[in-house]
Structure formats: C-alpha cells, structure tokens
Design an enzyme around this catalytic site. Structure first.
Site, PDB file in Angstrom:
ATOM      1  N   CYS A 240      52.239  40.011  52.321  1.00 42.42           N
ATOM      2  CA  CYS A 240      53.131  40.789  51.467  1.00 42.42           C
ATOM      3  C   CYS A 240      53.794  41.911  52.270  1.00 42.42           C
ATOM      4  O   CYS A 240      54.901  42.353  51.934  1.00 42.42           O
ATOM      5  CB  CYS A 240      52.376  41.347  50.265  1.00 42.42           C
ATOM      6  SG  CYS A 240      50.927  42.344  50.682  1.00 42.42           S
ATOM      7  N   HIS A 778      48.647  46.126  48.125  1.00 43.74           N
ATOM      8  CA  HIS A 778      49.710  45.127  47.954  1.00 43.74           C
ATOM      9  C   HIS A 778      51.065  45.798  48.145  1.00 43.74           C
ATOM     10  O   HIS A 778      51.281  46.940  47.724  1.00 43.74           O
ATOM     11  CB  HIS A 778      49.618  44.499  46.561  1.00 43.74           C
ATOM     12  CG  HIS A 778      50.636  43.428  46.324  1.00 43.74           C
ATOM     13  ND1 HIS A 778      50.685  42.274  47.072  1.00 43.74           N
ATOM     14  CD2 HIS A 778      51.658  43.336  45.430  1.00 43.74           C
ATOM     15  CE1 HIS A 778      51.678  41.509  46.643  1.00 43.74           C
ATOM     16  NE2 HIS A 778      52.286  42.134  45.663  1.00 43.74           N
TER      17      HIS A 778
END
Length: 824
Positions: A240, A778
């Site tokens: 990510c 994230h």
C-alpha cells in the site's frame, strides 16, 4: 570602435616617418573582433511542447499578431524564464542605448522591453520610487490565457481537441479508421493503439450510423472522461505504501504527459552508474500507460514490474514488509532523474564557497547552474529546488553560506510548547483526615522532567515537593505500574498514561516503610482458580509509615484512606467495625501469600522478616463479601469517585472549546526556517577557528520547484523501544498555499530598482495518508486531476484496488496526512 579609428588616424599621421615603430603600428592597425548579434533567446521561455504549450504558444501568437498589426508596438509581452538574476543572466539598458547597440550589431532574438513604473502610492511631498517589473506582463498573459482556456473547455460548442493518449490540448490529427480519437503526434497514436483498437471498430460503426459526431470535441474526448486515470493498484503484499505513492505521482500532469507521449524514450540514460539503466523509468512508463490509457478497460492494475525494478536496485523495499511511502517517493524521484539524465558523461563539478561580498542572488544562480552541469532531466526541471544553509560559528562568528539541491521538503510538526498533564493527587489522610483524591492539571514545557512536575504540583496543591511521590497506573487505573524515582523527562511519559501523585515520605527515606496497596474483591463462596476470584478495582493507595508501627496501627492508617470512599454507620450503610472485620491485608513473600494480622502488636518487619527490606512493598487489600453486596451497599464505582481542582476544570473547558493539537502548514514552514544548534555528530568545520564547532544553522528555501513535495515528519524514534507517531492535525490549504514569505531572496532585497519576484502560489493535487502506528498501518491516497486550465474540484480516494469519489473535501485535511503534493 570610433575611438580606435581616431587613434589609428592620429598614430598614422604622427608616426609615418618612424620606421622603428612599424611593429606597434601593425598591432594598432588590427581591429578588435566584432561583437556578435544580440541574442536573448536564453532568457525567453521556450515553446517546445514540453510544458503547458497551449498557454505559452497562444500567448506568444497573440503577441506576434499584435506586433504584426502595429510594427511600432513595444514588445513587452515576451515570456521570460523564472528566476532570472540581474548581473548574472541579464543587465538593464536605457531604451536609447539598446536601440543603438541593435542598430550597430543587429539582433537575432525578439527584443525584451520592460517599463519603469513609478510608485503612485507615495505620499505628497515624499520621494517617489521607480521600479522595473520583470514579470508583471508575464503573469497577466498566463492568467488571461488560462482563464480563456478554462472557460472554453466548459463550453460544449468549443472545437478544441485533446490528445486521447496524453491529454495535451493539441490533438490535431485523428485516427484514420474511426476519426474520433485525436492525437498530438504520431508517437502518441502508436502508444495508444494497444488500448484504442478494441474501441476503434465500435466507434467507427457509431460514426457510420450517425450516432457519433467526430467533429464535436465532446465526442472525441470520450477517452478523457471522468474515468480517465481512476484506476486502482493491486496490493502485492503490504505494498500500500507503493500504491499510494504511485497514485499521487501519476497525477503530476507534466510528468505523466512526458511519459505518455513517449518523449522520455529519447532521454533514457542507460550508461549512468547512478541510475538503474533505465529499468525503473521504463517500468514506471508501463504502469502509467495502463493507468491512464487503459482506464476504460481496467478497474485495477498490478504494479509488479515496477516493484521488481525498484527492489532490484533498492533492496530496502524488497519483500512483503511494510515500508515508508515518503522514502519510496524520494527514491523514485532520484531514480527517474538519473535514468532520464540527458548528461551522458557528467564532469566533475566543485561547488565553491559562497563569497559573501557578492550578491547572494548571483551566488545562488551560479550554484544552480553548476548543479545543472551534471543534472539535466525533466524530473530535475520540475521537482528540484535549492536550499540555502547559513552557519554561524559560535566562537569567531564566521558566517558560512552554502546552496544544496533538494527534491522534497521534510517538515517537522511543531509540538505544543506546553504539555498539559492531568494528575490524581491523594493526600495523607493521617494529617488531613479522610478525603477523596483530587484531579489537578499542570502545564509545563515539553522539555521538563518529573522534578518540574512535582514543583508545579506543589505550587498548585500546597503539598511540599519533598513529600510528593509520582506513580504510573496501569491502563485500567487499578494497579501501580511504576514509581518515578528518577528525574526522567516527561517526553518519555506517554500522553495516555494515568499519573497518580501521593503525599508521602520520599521513597529514598529508609526510616520509613513504603507500601502500595491495591483493592481486590473476593467472594468466599467461590474457589479461586487462576485468580479469577480476585478482581482489582478502585484507585490504588500509596502510603508510608514508621518502621516501628504495629500491624494494628497499619490497618488503622489504611482504614482512614478507605473510609473516604465508603459510607460508614453514620449513614446507616456499614459500621466501621464490620468494615474492619471484612478487610484482609495480604502480601506475597517468596511466592507465597502472607496475611497481615489486623490486631497484632507485632511490627511489619517481624511478620515479613527479610521481605520488609524492599523499597516499596506491594499489598493487596481484600474486600471479602462486602463489595457489590445488597447488604452493605458498597459499590465498585464508589472507589473511582474524585474531586476536581479548578486548574483541571479550566483546562477541560479549553480542550472542549478548541483543538490545541492542531497546527497549520505555515507554522511547519516557520519552524523549518528557525535557527538550530548542530549536535555533536553533525559539527561544522570552521575555516576561521580551524576546528569543528557546534554552529548555529539556519536553512531557508532559495529556489522553490514547480512541483513541491512536502513530507510531514510524523514518526519519532527515541530508542529501540520508544517509537511513536505524531497524530497532530496539520491544517493545510487545498488551494492557494502562499509561500511568498518563504520565497527565494530575490533582488528586491538587494536591488530596489528591479522587481523580479515570482508568485509562489501553490494548489494541492495529491495527499498520501497513513493510518495506524509506527511499524505497521495502512496507506491511502487522495488526488485530483489538473492541466493547463486549472485543477478539478472533484477529488478521488485511492485505497489499493478501490477508487471512490470524495463526497466531502473537508475529509482530505486529516491527522492521517503524511505527504503532500503541490503544484505552482
């Protein structure tokens, strides 16, 4: 030249008979080389289709048309390069002098004229000021042309065509089969054919049926609709960080157009030992083409080839572990620059020391030109700028100035100058009588330590500092986690920690016995298996007493703390005698429980023996069958009752009315330019003192690039087991970031006659967000498209494979913002 001719004629008449001077006469007879034509092309913004060609070309066409209509019109609308420095790049001449030079030697470039403007705001009787505005007409033309392009793009009847491959507004040629797709050159058409051929036959059929008008720009721009570039990236396993960085990088419109039009192929440098042999650039171009040209065919794309190319030359990004997105962006910019560096054989360049006797503007221009000798790429032109670092020796006050290039700015988030600590103070009931603990709030600098906390709390509460003991509770607040004996900095204490303060003898006093007592609820009808029948509750107690105290006296003192929470027989709840009979004090000695008799005259040392020599003894006060009982009406919630001091109430009111943890991006820039003292590991060698010194260093922005990448330093590393993330909200503008106060030191500060300031206004177009803590979390991204006409108002959120529209733009400014992308 006229002087030379006159001198020649004089010498000829006076020395015609002097044969001894023949050699001197021959030397005088040779005329100096004639100067070349006046050529100012290096100052003029080129029209080479590598930038926003429509804006520049249209502006220059308008100016040329105006000149053709009026040959005597002043050429004051020639667009100039930014950051021109008087005395280094150009010099000013009066109009008559320039006209004479042009008549004598000729001119091979458009002449550049700038008018002298008189200050009209000068007060009556005051001296007026005159100034040459170098870029005023420049920005007027750009703004006017951009506005006309923006308005025409919103007109459904306009006939402007954009390239279906790269989005350039110069889509002149069309596809020979369908006639719908438009291209700016043959190369764009070849690049787009792989993605266009699936739609070509369908569009051709619609055109033949009459349902599609190829001459309408709204039809030809089918490839540039709302889905253009709205494609997700597959997560390859904790990638990510790569996906979020790529989504922001691909929204750098000039760079994306540079790759989509395949102009990068001519610049790839396969022999640069500092690059990757063009592998990263080629993989980056392939991903861009799938994201933009294939946006009508793919919902998500896999960046496998790009990740392999990156980890081949940067092993720190290999594997499936989480990495830092800001570090990847820095590496990617550097790798793309080296792969696209047009300098095939870079020479050795030595950066000389800045001569403080010269203008800094000239020294800065020289430093940039020297850096461009080795660095010449499209990435360098758009992403790189210059720092100016100034170091002052603390001993001899020698000033050293240096210029360094950069491709991103790392800004520290200013911490609050004061830290507000909530403390739960429990007084010594033997002196003050029974009473509930009281909440206080003390405010101290973030550099303070535990002793400063005690000193401030002593001022507020009236308890002597020597009799204050600070303890940290566990997350539930029922057990003592540690006692702060050392003067540790408060920066090592977490913001979420629950801190208790107790009025007691210092823990260093060996004549006193120090005890930490926690409340434990016990049900005698249940068998205790694994401690399930022993539930801690309430606020712990910390007290000290003389070593000669008997066990009965210890019970009596503990009971004085207890009755502050429990209603005794005066209210008909429970009698003091019943309360004492249902309390048991227990300690652990060598892993075995030891009950302290409640009515014994023995001292604690006689009962515990060698176990009493510990600095702090931990006791458990067992409440047997009387907590949460309908007969006694003693509830667990009674043991969390506290009073609040006005200092705590006042701070709570401030917190509810404002957000003290919020800082603005301008404050971050101000903090970045503040002077700081170099530490022992980064000392400066002073040429005056001939030794390394801890100089005072100040870093400022000298040359700000067109694309500004701002990295907010949210992660702090204070040790192997002390890492944290700064979750402060940084308030940054989506449009109109004004960096004029941090703009390069133009000649205005050194030359009052020339105003060569370049407006430093930036608009945001990309944000990398990080959610979670340091070490794991994230990454997502927010981005919007932009071109010559400006930036769209519609934002999109990119979360790996998922791409969604942002309904509320206020959500973009959040504590998760980590890397910001601005365009000038």
């Amino acid at each position: 030249e006229k002087k030379n001719k006159k001198k020649k004629s004089c010498d000829s008449s006076s020395s015609s008979d002097d044969s001894d001077d023949d050699d001197g006469y021959t030397a005088m007879k040779k005329s100096p080389p004639r100067p070349r034509d006046i050529d100012n092309s290096s100052l003029i913004l080129p029209n080479n289709n590598e930038g926003w060609c429509c804006t520049i070309e249209s502006a220059q066409n308008d100016q040329q048309k105006s000149n053709n209509e009026n040959q005597e019109c002043d050429n004051d609308a020639v667009l100039l390069r930014n950051h021109l420095v008087r005395g280094y790049d150009y010099e000013l001449l009066p109009r008559e002098a320039y006209g004479a030079l042009r008549a004598w030697y000729g001119e091979s470039s458009p002449h550049i004229l700038r008018r002298v403007v008189t200050n009209a705001d000068a007060a009556v009787g005051a001296s007026t000021t005159q100034r040459v505005e170098l870029y005023s007409e420049h920005w007027d033309i750009i703004t006017r042309r951009s506005s006309s392009l923006s308005s025409s793009s919103k007109n459904s009847n306009n006939t402007s065509f954009k390239c279906s491959a790269c989005g350039s507004p110069t889509g002149k040629s069309s596809c020979t089969r369908c006639g719908v797709a438009r291209y700016c050159n043959r190369q764009c058409q070849m690049n787009h054919w792989t993605y266009h051929k699936k739609m070509c036959s369908k569009l051709k059929k619609q055109k033949e049926e009459g349902s599609l008008d190829a001459n309408n720009s709204s039809s030809t721009n089918l490839f540039l609709d709302s889905a253009w570039g709205r494609v997700g990236l597959n997560n390859l396993g904790n990638t990510c960080f790569l996906n979020s960085a790529m989504q922001c990088m691909m929204h750098v419109a000039p760079l994306t157009r540079y790759f989509l039009s395949d102009r990068c192929s001519a610049d790839i440098n396969t022999h640069n030992i500092l690059g990757t042999g063009g592998k990263v650039a080629k993989a980056y171009a392939a991903v861009l083409k799938e994201l933009w040209m294939g946006s009508h065919q793919y919902q998500n794309v896999s960046p496998t080839a790009l990740k392999r190319a990156i980890e081949l030359f940067a092993p720190q990004f290999s594997g499936a572990s989480q990495q830092d997105s800001a570090e990847l962006i820095t590496y990617l910019l550097d790798a793309l620059h080296e792969d696209l560096n047009r300098v095939k054989n870079p020479p050795y360049v030595e950066m000389p020391d800045v001569d403080l006797g010269r203008k800094l503007s000239i020294s800065g221009a020289e430093a940039w030109q020297l850096s461009c000798i080795r660095n010449d790429s499209f990435v360098y032109d758009n992403f790189y700028g210059l720092y100016k670092s100034k170091c002052v020796c603390p001993q001899c006050n020698k000033v050293t100035v240096k210029f360094d290039p950069f491709n991103h700015i790392t800004l520290e988030i200013p911490q609050q100058p004061l830290r507000h600590m909530a403390l739960l103070l429990t007084r010594d009931c033997a002196e003050t009588g029974p009473g509930l603990p009281t909440k206080y709030c003390v405010s101290l600098p973030s550099t303070a330590n535990v002793n400063n906390v005690k000193e401030r709390l002593s001022e507020v509460s009236g308890v002597p500092q020597a009799r204050l003991v600070l303890c940290e509770f566990d997350v539930n607040g029922h057990r003592l986690k540690s006692v702060y004996n050392d003067p540790r900095p408060i920066s090592t204490i977490s913001q979420d920690s629950i801190i208790g303060a107790y009025e007691s003898a210092p823990t260093e006093d060996r004549n006193q016995v120090h005890c930490a007592v926690i409340h434990v609820s016990v049900n005698s009808n249940l068998v205790d298996v694994g401690g399930i029948n022993r539930q801690p509750f309430g606020i712990p107690i910390f007290l000290s007493f003389n070593a000669s105290f008997s066990c009965a006296q210890i019970y009596e003192k503990i009971l004085m703390y207890v009755i502050s929470f429990v209603k005794t027989d005066s209210s008909g709840s429970v009698s003091k005698e019943d309360l004492r009979s249902n309390l048991r004090l227990r300690a652990e000695l060598d892993g075995r429980p030891v009950l302290i008799p409640s009515d014994a005259n023995e001292t604690l040392q006689a009962v515990l023996g060698d176990g009493c020599v510990d600095n702090v003894i931990l006791f458990e006060l067992e409440w047997v069958d009387i907590v949460d009982s309908s007969e006694t009406q003693i509830q667990r919630s009674d043991f969390t009752s506290v009073d609040c001091h006005p200092s705590y109430l006042e701070q709570e009111k401030k917190l509810s009315s404002s957000d003290p943890s919020s800082v603005s991006l301008y404050e971050c820039f101000d903090s970045f330019t503040q002077p700081e003292r170099l530490d022992d590991e980064n000392m400066l060698y002073c040429s005056g003192c001939k030794k390394h010194v801890q100089a005072m260093k100040t870093v400022t922005l000298w040359r700000i690039p067109k694309i500004l990448v701002v990295h907010l330093k949210r992660f702090e590393y204070r040790g192997t087991f002390n890492r944290s993330k700064i979750g402060v909200l940084v308030d940054f503008p989506l449009d109109g970031l004004d960096l004029d106060s941090h703009a390069p030191q133009s000649s205005v500060a050194q030359d009052d006659f020339v105003d060569d300031r370049v407006p430093m206004m930036y608009d945001l177009f990309g944000v990398v967000n990080h959610y979670g803590r340091m070490g794991y979390g994230h990454y997502t991204a927010h981005a919007r498209r932009w071109d010559e006409t400006g930036a769209e108002q519609k934002w999109a959120e990119f979360d790996d494979e998922n791409v969604t529209d942002v309904a509320n733009t206020d959500s973009i400014v959040s504590p998760a913002a980590y890397v910001l992308f601005y365009k000038r």
